[in-house]
Write an enzyme that holds these catalytic residues in place. Structure first.
Site, mmCIF file in Angstrom:
data_model
loop_
_atom_site.group_PDB
_atom_site.id
_atom_site.type_symbol
_atom_site.label_atom_id
_atom_site.label_comp_id
_atom_site.label_asym_id
_atom_site.label_seq_id
_atom_site.Cartn_x
_atom_site.Cartn_y
_atom_site.Cartn_z
ATOM 1 N N CYS A 188 -2.154 9.195 2.226
ATOM 2 C CA CYS A 188 -1.758 8.624 0.937
ATOM 3 C C CYS A 188 -2.785 8.979 -0.133
ATOM 4 O O CYS A 188 -2.451 9.125 -1.299
ATOM 5 C CB CYS A 188 -1.622 7.112 1.062
ATOM 6 S SG CYS A 188 -3.044 6.376 1.876
ATOM 7 N N GLU A 233 0.891 -1.176 0.000
ATOM 8 C CA GLU A 233 0.000 0.000 0.000
ATOM 9 C C GLU A 233 0.916 1.209 0.000
ATOM 10 O O GLU A 233 1.479 1.563 1.040
ATOM 11 C CB GLU A 233 -0.869 0.002 1.268
ATOM 12 C CG GLU A 233 -1.749 -1.207 1.442
ATOM 13 C CD GLU A 233 -2.950 -1.206 0.512
ATOM 14 O OE1 GLU A 233 -3.214 -0.186 -0.134
ATOM 15 O OE2 GLU A 233 -3.595 -2.255 0.418
HETATM 16 P P1 NAD Z 1 8.467 4.926 4.624
HETATM 17 O O1 NAD Z 1 8.460 4.151 3.382
HETATM 18 O O2 NAD Z 1 9.606 5.834 4.860
HETATM 19 O O3 NAD Z 1 8.427 3.953 5.906
HETATM 20 C C1 NAD Z 1 7.387 3.026 6.123
HETATM 21 C C2 NAD Z 1 7.875 1.925 7.041
HETATM 22 O O4 NAD Z 1 8.884 1.159 6.385
HETATM 23 C C3 NAD Z 1 8.517 2.427 8.331
HETATM 24 O O5 NAD Z 1 8.107 1.596 9.382
HETATM 25 C C4 NAD Z 1 10.005 2.268 8.051
HETATM 26 O O6 NAD Z 1 10.800 2.124 9.207
HETATM 27 C C5 NAD Z 1 10.009 0.999 7.229
HETATM 28 N N1 NAD Z 1 11.201 0.805 6.389
HETATM 29 C C6 NAD Z 1 12.016 1.746 5.862
HETATM 30 N N2 NAD Z 1 12.994 1.151 5.113
HETATM 31 C C7 NAD Z 1 12.771 -0.185 5.172
HETATM 32 C C8 NAD Z 1 13.426 -1.320 4.596
HETATM 33 N N3 NAD Z 1 14.486 -1.198 3.812
HETATM 34 N N4 NAD Z 1 12.927 -2.548 4.865
HETATM 35 C C9 NAD Z 1 11.820 -2.690 5.647
HETATM 36 N N5 NAD Z 1 11.168 -1.649 6.221
HETATM 37 C C10 NAD Z 1 11.636 -0.407 5.975
HETATM 38 O O7 NAD Z 1 7.092 5.725 4.663
HETATM 39 P P2 NAD Z 1 6.582 6.778 5.728
HETATM 40 O O8 NAD Z 1 7.307 8.079 5.545
HETATM 41 O O9 NAD Z 1 6.546 6.177 7.089
HETATM 42 O O10 NAD Z 1 5.048 6.958 5.264
HETATM 43 C C11 NAD Z 1 4.650 7.813 4.253
HETATM 44 C C12 NAD Z 1 4.325 7.064 2.976
HETATM 45 O O11 NAD Z 1 3.364 6.057 3.219
HETATM 46 C C13 NAD Z 1 3.697 7.965 1.919
HETATM 47 O O12 NAD Z 1 4.288 7.715 0.665
HETATM 48 C C14 NAD Z 1 2.242 7.543 1.917
HETATM 49 O O13 NAD Z 1 1.581 7.800 0.695
HETATM 50 C C15 NAD Z 1 2.349 6.083 2.208
HETATM 51 N N6 NAD Z 1 1.082 5.569 2.737
HETATM 52 C C16 NAD Z 1 0.317 4.743 1.954
HETATM 53 C C17 NAD Z 1 -0.910 4.282 2.418
HETATM 54 C C18 NAD Z 1 -1.813 3.396 1.572
HETATM 55 O O14 NAD Z 1 -2.758 2.841 2.106
HETATM 56 N N7 NAD Z 1 -1.588 3.256 0.283
HETATM 57 C C19 NAD Z 1 -1.344 4.640 3.695
HETATM 58 C C20 NAD Z 1 -0.542 5.474 4.455
HETATM 59 C C21 NAD Z 1 0.666 5.924 3.982
#
Ligand code: NAD
Length: 520
Positions: free
Chosen positions: A268, A234
């Site tokens: 998002c 997502e």
């Molecule tokens: P992010 O991708 O920076 O981090 C998300 C999670 O992934 C965090 O827990 C982070 O620690 C973890 N992570 C980071 N690198 C990783 C790796 N290499 N391996 C495994 N895990 C890792 O995102 P964010 O800044 O926390 O959230 C914002 C983003 O989330 C925006 O792009 C938003 O659009 C998206 N989002 C999507 C939805 C949806 O339903 N489509 C919902 C909410 C947020």
């Protein structure tokens, strides 16, 4: 690894300092989870569903404390903690506690092939095992909680990594599960950043449920591919709202206001692109500006406010770059574009202009209180503009003509389209949530979403017990057997007359085949 200092993003106050989970403990976490899951899988669906009802009771008992924590750790207004995180979670628990026993029970399949009338099939659903839930910070309660609830009712264990920006809410979710009587080790929380997420994937979870940015989603899929671990992604969005010429201006501007600036634009599915019919574009912008400037933006999320500050400091670098490029390229700032509260927040920003569609602010996810506006002349142009994006999460149409709304909706390349509404359907448990293109794949919520949490086993068996004989297509292959199958094709002809004409020859060959059969 360095200590995580959890701060209230509005006040800067330190809420807690936390040691990340040592990475060398993650294998043992998985081992405990696997043992707990093996027992949990034997618990009946009905009992697992009852656990969700207990969980709902625990949340309701502690709802004020939870709203306070969500609001102080994430920085969102207290009202949004209720409406965007807690109420939809209660709804999800209500829905899945009722639906899971129905959706996940064995399901018969009707087989219509006439030579197979003696056999039947059904689908048997069984848990995946230990799944990973890796979450972002913008809906720190709802997003992981919904996945954890679906995982549990489907019989799985969860290793959960909340965002390093909102780990306290993550720990709270585990505490709520324990209080509701979810057996120990079934939900375990790993505290840490991307390194902890990567270490979880190294332990080969049965499936990864990831919500976050496109960049991280790609890394996760790459890491998962080494062991062919299935993923549900997502990811981000750059959602478009199309406003048609006959839309009510007051309604349309209010919808755009909430779509663009709800959760301080950190959704998002935020409306980040507004595609407005050219005949109403100027009055629309005038009204939109007036309303955007009336929004109250205070740093204190506990106060009476509509927007607050940016939750995650690093996200501001993205707004900054988008706003700066738009200024440098001469875009028209209808309102906003400046930071407030010692740069803790960007004011609600509406930007347009001749070249807007060429700018990052129109094409790339901003994930803040920013919306870029463009115009269209015909419905097909609006659809073409909305679809011209690498993302495909949600879209919305605000219109005075519901059938035009549906006509447009059916052409948008997204997972959900709302007509005369915007963004909020993640709060409806009955409806699926998810995107396409670079917004990811897989669905959450709804019966479809629940199916992401189980393996499907197809069981094929004799229709009548004790009625077992060698199938028509087994060895050895004989001339009458060949002729029977050859004549079978004619029984599929479209015309009933042709079918009837073919039947005697089919039956004659079939009888000869049975009479002469000496099958191995
Ligand atoms: P992010 O991708 O920076 O981090 C998300 C999670 O992934 C965090 O827990 C982070 O620690 C973890 N992570 C980071 N690198 C990783 C790796 N290499 N391996 C495994 N895990 C890792 O995102 P964010 O800044 O926390 O959230 C914002 C983003 O989330 C925006 O792009 C938003 O659009 C998206 N989002 C999507 C939805 C949806 O339903 N489509 C919902 C909410 C947020």
């Amino acid at each position: 690894m360095e200590t995580i200092v959890v701060r209230n993003p509005a006040t800067g106050e330190t809420l807690r300092e936390l040691a990340p989970t040592p990475l060398d403990q993650i294998p043992a976490i998985f081992e405990r989870a696997r043992a707990a899951q093996a027992k949990w899988a034997t618990v009946s669906l009905r009992k697992r569903a009852n656990r969700l009802k207990d969980l709902r009771e625990v949340i309701i008992n502690r709802v004020d404390e939870l709203a306070e924590l969500i609001s102080s750790e994430n920085g969102k207004p207290r009202f949004e903690a209720f409406t965007n995180d807690l109420l939809p979670s209660v709804e999800l628990l209500t829905y899945f506690s009722r639906r899971a026993p129905k959706v996940l029970r064995d399901r018969n399949i009707r087989i219509t092939n006439p030579i197979l009338l003696y056999r039947t099939s059904y689908l048997n659903h069984w848990p995946l095992g230990v799944v990973a839930v890796i979450s972002p910070w913008n809906f720190p309660f709802l997003l992981p909680f919904g996945e954890i609830a679906m995982a549990l009712v489907a019989g799985n264990a969860v290793v959960f990594k909340p965002s390093e920006v909102t780990p306290l809410i993550g720990l709270k979710i585990q505490e709520l599960c324990e209080e509701a009587g979810v057996p120990p080790d079934l939900v375990q929380t790993v505290i840490g950043d991307g390194r902890a997420g990567a270490a979880i994937i190294d332990q080969k979870p049965a499936k990864i449920f990831f919500t976050g940015s496109v960049g991280t989603g790609k890394k996760i899929m790459e890491a998962a591919s080494k062991n062919l671990i299935p993923v549900c992604l997502e990811l981000g969005g750059k959602d478009a709202m199309i406003v048609t010429a006959d839309a009510d201006l007051d309604y349309a501007t209010s919808a755009a206001l909430w779509g663009s600036f709800g959760n301080s634009g950190q959704v998002c599915a935020s409306t980040e692109r507004l595609i407005v019919h050219e005949s109403i574009a100027e009055p629309f912008l005038e009204k939109f500006k007036e309303k955007a400037e009336k929004l109250r933006q205070m740093p204190d999320p506990a106060g009476e406010t509509d927007l607050t500050v940016a939750t995650f400091d690093k996200q501001k670098a993205i707004y900054d770059a988008h706003v700066k490029q738009a200024r440098d390229k001469g875009a028209r700032f209808v309102t906003g574009g400046e930071f407030a509260f010692e740069r803790k927040a960007l004011k609600p920003t509406v930007v347009t202009g001749q070249n807007i569609e060429a700018l990052d602010i129109y094409n790339e996810e901003t994930f803040g209180p920013v919306v870029a506006v463009t115009k269209f002349r015909s419905a097909s142009e609006a659809v073409e503009k909305a679809n011209r994006s690498r993302y495909g999460l949600l879209g919305s149409v605000i219109t005075g003509n519901p059938s035009l709304g549906e006509e447009i909706a059916k052409q948008l390349e997204v997972g959900t389209v709302t007509i005369n509404e915007v963004m909020y359907t993640a709060g409806i448990p009955e409806t699926p949530w998810g995107g396409l293109k670079e917004s990811g794949f897989g669905r959450k919520h709804s019966d479809m979403g629940l199916m992401e949490f189980v393996n499907v086993r197809h069981i094929h068996k004799p229709r009548f017990n004790g009625f077992v004989f060698k199938s028509w297509w087994w060895f050895p292959y004989t001339p009458y057997q060949y002729a029977t199958f050859r004549r079978l094709f004619d029984l599929y002809r479209r015309s009933w007359f042709a079918k009837l004409r073919a039947l005697p020859l089919f039956l004659w060959n079939f009888v000869q085949f049975i009479k002469t059969e000496k099958r191995l």
